[in-house]
Motif scaffolding. Structure first.
Motif, PDB file in Angstrom:
ATOM      1  N   ALA A   1      -4.816   4.035  -2.564  1.00 51.41           N
ATOM      2  CA  ALA A   1      -5.542   5.135  -1.921  1.00 51.41           C
ATOM      3  C   ALA A   1      -4.535   5.855  -1.043  1.00 51.41           C
ATOM      4  O   ALA A   1      -3.718   5.208  -0.367  1.00 51.41           O
ATOM      5  CB  ALA A   1      -6.716   4.637  -1.086  1.00 51.41           C
ATOM      6  N   ASP A   2      -4.587   7.182  -1.038  1.00 52.80           N
ATOM      7  CA  ASP A   2      -3.563   7.962  -0.341  1.00 52.80           C
ATOM      8  C   ASP A   2      -3.938   8.151   1.131  1.00 52.80           C
ATOM      9  O   ASP A   2      -4.161   9.266   1.587  1.00 52.80           O
ATOM     10  CB  ASP A   2      -3.372   9.309  -1.036  1.00 52.80           C
ATOM     11  N   GLY A   3      -4.018   7.040   1.848  1.00 55.65           N
ATOM     12  CA  GLY A   3      -4.288   7.087   3.276  1.00 55.65           C
ATOM     13  C   GLY A   3      -5.695   6.654   3.636  1.00 55.65           C
ATOM     14  O   GLY A   3      -6.589   6.526   2.791  1.00 55.65           O
ATOM     15  N   ILE A   4      -5.907   6.441   4.940  1.00 50.71           N
ATOM     16  CA  ILE A   4      -7.203   5.966   5.427  1.00 50.71           C
ATOM     17  C   ILE A   4      -8.285   7.016   5.212  1.00 50.71           C
ATOM     18  O   ILE A   4      -9.439   6.680   4.917  1.00 50.71           O
ATOM     19  CB  ILE A   4      -7.089   5.555   6.903  1.00 50.71           C
ATOM     20  N   ASP A   5      -7.939   8.279   5.337  1.00 52.93           N
ATOM     21  CA  ASP A   5      -8.945   9.318   5.098  1.00 52.93           C
ATOM     22  C   ASP A   5      -9.486   9.232   3.667  1.00 52.93           C
ATOM     23  O   ASP A   5     -10.677   9.446   3.429  1.00 52.93           O
ATOM     24  CB  ASP A   5      -8.366  10.710   5.349  1.00 52.93           C
ATOM     25  N   GLU A   6      -8.625   8.907   2.709  1.00 53.68           N
ATOM     26  CA  GLU A   6      -9.095   8.774   1.334  1.00 53.68           C
ATOM     27  C   GLU A   6      -9.979   7.532   1.172  1.00 53.68           C
ATOM     28  O   GLU A   6     -10.930   7.539   0.385  1.00 53.68           O
ATOM     29  CB  GLU A   6      -7.915   8.724   0.366  1.00 53.68           C
ATOM     30  N   LEU A   7      -9.681   6.477   1.927  1.00 52.86           N
ATOM     31  CA  LEU A   7     -10.558   5.314   1.921  1.00 52.86           C
ATOM     32  C   LEU A   7     -11.938   5.666   2.464  1.00 52.86           C
ATOM     33  O   LEU A   7     -12.966   5.241   1.923  1.00 52.86           O
ATOM     34  CB  LEU A   7      -9.942   4.185   2.749  1.00 52.86           C
ATOM     35  N   THR A   8     -11.972   6.450   3.547  1.00 56.22           N
ATOM     36  CA  THR A   8     -13.250   6.869   4.120  1.00 56.22           C
ATOM     37  C   THR A   8     -14.017   7.747   3.139  1.00 56.22           C
ATOM     38  O   THR A   8     -15.243   7.605   2.974  1.00 56.22           O
ATOM     39  CB  THR A   8     -13.014   7.631   5.436  1.00 56.22           C
ATOM     40  N   ARG A   9     -13.309   8.631   2.467  1.00 51.02           N
ATOM     41  CA  ARG A   9     -13.949   9.506   1.479  1.00 51.02           C
ATOM     42  C   ARG A   9     -14.556   8.689   0.353  1.00 51.02           C
ATOM     43  O   ARG A   9     -15.687   8.934  -0.090  1.00 51.02           O
ATOM     44  CB  ARG A   9     -12.889  10.477   0.942  1.00 51.02           C
TER      45      ARG A   9
ATOM     46  N   VAL B   1      -4.127   5.183 -10.875  1.00 58.50           N
ATOM     47  CA  VAL B   1      -2.880   4.427 -10.898  1.00 58.50           C
ATOM     48  C   VAL B   1      -1.698   5.380 -11.139  1.00 58.50           C
ATOM     49  O   VAL B   1      -0.644   5.262 -10.481  1.00 58.50           O
ATOM     50  CB  VAL B   1      -2.916   3.338 -11.981  1.00 58.50           C
ATOM     51  N   GLU B   2      -1.876   6.338 -12.031  1.00 49.49           N
ATOM     52  CA  GLU B   2      -0.803   7.304 -12.346  1.00 49.49           C
ATOM     53  C   GLU B   2      -0.364   8.109 -11.128  1.00 49.49           C
ATOM     54  O   GLU B   2       0.796   8.523 -11.045  1.00 49.49           O
ATOM     55  CB  GLU B   2      -1.271   8.263 -13.449  1.00 49.49           C
TER      56      GLU B   2
ATOM     57  N   HIS C   1       0.861  -1.189   0.000  1.00 56.15           N
ATOM     58  CA  HIS C   1       0.000   0.000   0.000  1.00 56.15           C
ATOM     59  C   HIS C   1       0.895   1.236   0.000  1.00 56.15           C
ATOM     60  O   HIS C   1       1.328   1.715   1.042  1.00 56.15           O
ATOM     61  CB  HIS C   1      -0.927   0.023   1.221  1.00 56.15           C
ATOM     62  N   PRO C   2       1.211   1.748  -1.202  1.00 60.27           N
ATOM     63  CA  PRO C   2       2.074   2.926  -1.297  1.00 60.27           C
ATOM     64  C   PRO C   2       1.300   4.212  -1.001  1.00 60.27           C
ATOM     65  O   PRO C   2       0.083   4.280  -1.209  1.00 60.27           O
ATOM     66  CB  PRO C   2       2.539   2.892  -2.756  1.00 60.27           C
TER      67      PRO C   2
ATOM     68  N   CYS D   1      -8.507   1.551  -5.642  1.00 53.82           N
ATOM     69  CA  CYS D   1      -8.308   0.454  -6.591  1.00 53.82           C
ATOM     70  C   CYS D   1      -7.509  -0.668  -5.955  1.00 53.82           C
ATOM     71  O   CYS D   1      -6.520  -0.435  -5.263  1.00 53.82           O
ATOM     72  CB  CYS D   1      -7.555   0.951  -7.831  1.00 53.82           C
ATOM     73  N   LEU D   2      -7.952  -1.880  -6.218  1.00 52.19           N
ATOM     74  CA  LEU D   2      -7.129  -3.056  -5.992  1.00 52.19           C
ATOM     75  C   LEU D   2      -6.455  -3.366  -7.321  1.00 52.19           C
ATOM     76  O   LEU D   2      -7.130  -3.585  -8.328  1.00 52.19           O
ATOM     77  CB  LEU D   2      -7.973  -4.248  -5.544  1.00 52.19           C
TER      78      LEU D   2
END
Length: 548
Positions: A342-350, A425-426, A89-90, A366-367
């Motif tokens: 996803a750029d962090g957990i906050d982005e996952l929540t969003r 992805v980019e 998870h980058p 994305c997976l």
């Protein structure tokens, strides 16, 4: 006449058929599609020489499943392959959480986020090692799993009892906050929770994320060498070696019920297949009760409960043939089979909040699957066979990306959404789009056309949320493969324990059928049914056995 008719040749249907043939039953499997496998298939439809899995790809639950282990599919050609690392998870700032089958490597990855987080991962793993035998037994046996649950309760006391039980029902965001000082551990847990439809704030998402992470830690996220369909091929070869019959291109349109018992099925071309002992349905729950059975055969309460049945999110998938490896900004992502974007957990929540409000996400989580990294046979040397999937709402009320996507998923909408996935992805792999040789877009209607059980692109047979699990799955008070129709068993992911390629719903249905004694008094009705010709005319009854 066969002893059993199995509707659907997905992994659950094929597992059920194999177990029945092992018990000496004669079995016929009827599959709508021209080939078996359901969501476990592959092809070279993107670019010649590049193998792409049509739906599912990575199988940690299959690797852990005692059901599949008992079938010894390796004796029938199945071979597993692993990427160097399980999952990465980058983040955009260059940090990267990595799940590796070597626990010290996982711990070192998390220690880089905050001192002490490596030790915290070891503690969660110690709990897993204590609970694992009883937990897997409980997961893969029919509900209620009385003996496994008792063993699990004993082991749970050894890990903290109610305090540990509380931990496992936490939302995954809270679990990450309680167990780790840095963001890395929570990222691994939260990304794995979203393999189902569990938002970071959903109750129970912590336990699911922990389970998937620990499965990866112990078993990896393996892939069948040669393509996902190799798993299907092994199940099919085994079935046929036992005398089982598989018929493709045969869509079942009705389950035939006589005196309250399933007596066979009728296909779309009018042919009747009688079943001497049982019918097992590897089909979606609403399709079983609303389409394959008549209203008179389904209790009013079940029909009412089905109004509340909830699907998991729709899925949007893109397959690629790439001219070279993905140019990840974080080098640690290069060796992972699965990459979470996803750029962090906050982005996952969003992302999850946009789905919950009916909006197509603007930054879709994305997976991403690196299939040649996982299995070098998937594409020519130096290239990569890859895919990514994300989720979209079933009923779209808006588009957070501002492109007015409505969910018609016509050519224009498919291409716009595929571009949005590539832009995501980019963000983590600048220059990714320049490596694309060819792509294929699988929107929700396309996925459903490949497998009718993937209703609107839902891949888990119904939500994994707590209100539709255990004795609430598929409806309150159920939780077992038996249905209100005697001799009819639910063998799909709509039954406990739910989605994933592990074979448990099919195995549970087969075992339930084997436990029920055969009623010889039904033989005459079944013989009459078996002797109907394709036009539906009843033929003279010449007697004979009901066993097929």
């Amino acid at each position: 006449m066969p002893d059993a008719v199995v509707i659907g040749a997905g992994p659950n249907g094929l597992v059920a058929a194999n177990l029945l043939t092992d018990a000496g039953w004669s079995v016929e499997v009827l599959e709508e599609q021209p080939e078996p496998g359901g969501a476990v298939r592959h092809d070279q439809g993107v670019e010649h020489g590049f193998v792409n899995d049509l739906c599912s790809s990575f199988y940690p639950l299959a690797a852990a499943s005692p059901v599949l282990a008992g079938l010894r599919l390796e004796d029938h050609g199945l071979c597993w392959s692993h990427a160097p690392q399980v999952l990465a998870h980058p983040l955009s700032d260059g940090r990267c959480a990595v799940l590796d089958r070597r626990i010290d490597a996982t711990a070192d990855s998390l220690e880089a986020f905050a001192p002490g987080d490596g030790a915290a991962w070891y503690r969660l793993h110690d709990v897993w090692e204590t609970l694992r035998p009883a937990l897997l037994d409980a997961l893969f046996t029919p509900f209620p799993p009385v003996r496994p649950a008792a063993r699990l309760a004993v082991r749970l006391r050894g890990t903290g009892g109610l305090r540990m039980a509380r931990t496992l029902v936490l939302p995954v965001r809270r679990l990450g906050e309680e167990e780790f000082r840095g963001e890395g551990g929570g990222l691994l847990l939260a990304g794995n929770a979203l393999h189902a439809d569990l938002a970071p704030e959903a109750a129970g998402s912590g336990g699911f994320g922990w389970l998937m992470s620990m499965l990866g830690q112990t078993y990896g996220f393996p892939v069948p060498a040669g393509g996902a369909g190799a798993l299907t091929e092994a199940l099919t070869r085994r079935l046929r070696s036992q005398g089982g019959v598989l018929r493709c291109g045969r869509r079942v349109e009705r389950i035939l019920v006589r005196d309250g018992r399933a007596a066979g099925v009728r296909t779309a071309d009018g042919e009747t297949f009688a079943a001497g002992r049982a019918v097992l349905a590897d089909v979606a729950v609403p399709a079983l009760y609303r389409e394959l059975l008549g209203p008179a055969d389904v209790p009013a309460q079940m029909l009412d409960d089905l109004r509340r049945f909830q699907w998991d999110f729709a899925t949007f998938k893109v397959d690629w043939a790439l001219d070279g490896p993905v140019p990840w900004s974080c080098e640690q992502a290069a060796g992972a089979g699965t990459v979470h974007l996803a750029d962090g957990i906050d982005e996952l929540t969003r992302f999850a909040a946009q789905l919950a409000t009916g909006s197509v996400p603007d930054r879709p989580f994305c997976l991403f699957g690196q299939m040649t990294t996982s299995d070098p046979s998937r594409s020519p040397r130096g290239t990569e066979s890859a895919w990514a999937y994300t989720h979209v709402p079933h009923d779209i009320t808006g588009d957070a990306g501002g492109e007015s996507l409505t969910g018609t998923w016509d050519t224009k909408e498919r291409e716009l959404m595929a571009d949005r996935v590539e832009h995501q992805v980019e963000r983590f792999a600048p220059g990714f789009r320049s490596t694309i040789r060819a792509r294929r877009v699988l929107a929700p209607p396309t996925l459903q056309s490949l497998d009718r059980n993937l209703h609107g692109g839902a891949i888990n047979g119904g939500t994994a949320a707590m209100h539709q699990q255990l004795f609430f799955r598929p409806a309150p008070g159920t939780g077992r493969p038996e249905t209100p129709v005697k001799g009819l068993y639910l063998a799909s992911a709509g039954a406990h324990p739910g989605g994933g390629v592990h074979g448990a719903p099919g195995a549970n249905a087969a075992r339930a059928a084997l436990r029920r004694p055969f009623a010889p008094g039904l033989a005459k009705a079944q013989r009459l049914l078996a002797r109907r010709d394709r036009t539906g005319r009843r033929q003279p009854d010449a007697g004979g056995s009901g066993g097929g």
